[in-house]
Design a protein around this motif. Sequence first.
Motif, mmCIF file in Angstrom:
data_model
loop_
_atom_site.group_PDB
_atom_site.id
_atom_site.type_symbol
_atom_site.label_atom_id
_atom_site.label_comp_id
_atom_site.label_asym_id
_atom_site.label_seq_id
_atom_site.Cartn_x
_atom_site.Cartn_y
_atom_site.Cartn_z
ATOM 1 N N UNK A 196 33.672 40.785 45.648
ATOM 2 C CA UNK A 196 34.104 41.144 47.143
ATOM 3 C C UNK A 196 35.142 42.149 47.399
ATOM 4 N N UNK A 197 36.150 42.204 46.510
ATOM 5 C CA UNK A 197 37.160 43.080 46.812
ATOM 6 C C UNK A 197 36.625 44.385 46.200
ATOM 7 N N UNK A 235 38.656 50.737 50.978
ATOM 8 C CA UNK A 235 40.027 50.457 51.136
ATOM 9 C C UNK A 235 40.823 50.830 49.981
ATOM 10 N N UNK A 236 41.719 52.086 49.902
ATOM 11 C CA UNK A 236 42.395 52.162 48.715
ATOM 12 C C UNK A 236 43.491 51.370 48.135
ATOM 13 N N UNK A 237 43.680 51.221 46.942
ATOM 14 C CA UNK A 237 44.628 50.551 46.501
ATOM 15 C C UNK A 237 44.047 48.845 45.962
ATOM 16 N N UNK A 238 42.669 48.531 46.332
ATOM 17 C CA UNK A 238 42.281 47.484 46.312
ATOM 18 C C UNK A 238 41.512 47.165 44.564
ATOM 19 N N UNK A 239 41.352 48.095 44.229
ATOM 20 C CA UNK A 239 40.435 48.302 42.842
ATOM 21 C C UNK A 239 41.308 47.329 41.836
ATOM 22 N N UNK A 240 42.929 47.827 41.775
ATOM 23 C CA UNK A 240 43.646 47.174 40.555
ATOM 24 C C UNK A 240 43.486 45.265 40.607
ATOM 25 N N UNK A 241 43.613 44.920 42.150
ATOM 26 C CA UNK A 241 43.383 43.619 42.326
ATOM 27 C C UNK A 241 42.074 43.073 42.133
ATOM 28 N N UNK A 242 41.177 43.552 42.198
ATOM 29 C CA UNK A 242 39.708 43.278 42.043
ATOM 30 C C UNK A 242 39.449 43.274 40.411
ATOM 31 N N UNK A 243 39.794 44.233 39.769
ATOM 32 C CA UNK A 243 39.745 44.334 38.183
ATOM 33 C C UNK A 243 40.556 43.090 37.877
ATOM 34 N N UNK A 244 41.739 42.949 38.213
ATOM 35 C CA UNK A 244 42.698 41.865 37.572
ATOM 36 C C UNK A 244 42.058 40.608 37.775
#
Length: 100
Positions: A39-40, A47-56
Amino acid sequence: MLNGRSWDDWIAEYAESHRNRWNRLTHTFGIPMIVVAIALGMLAIFVAGLWPWALGLFVLGWALQFIGHAIEGKPPEFFKDWRFLLVGTRWWWKKVTGRV
């Protein structure tokens, strides 16, 4: 999509490879992490900056899945049928709502 089988049949087969309590525990946390990560990831398009959270979350969620199966000593069910990726999510939902 369910190949003429009920959700209960799929979940019963899924449960056979998830008898060890540590495997079930890793799945209890790993499955929702993967779902939230997806979902993220979709939201990260806007929304910029979410992809590292999603990947992690995605990587950690899958790591938990494979650690659980290493402890159980059985391969993940989705290795034999991709539909178990959906069944796992349904199993988790039934578990957290007290229906398993």
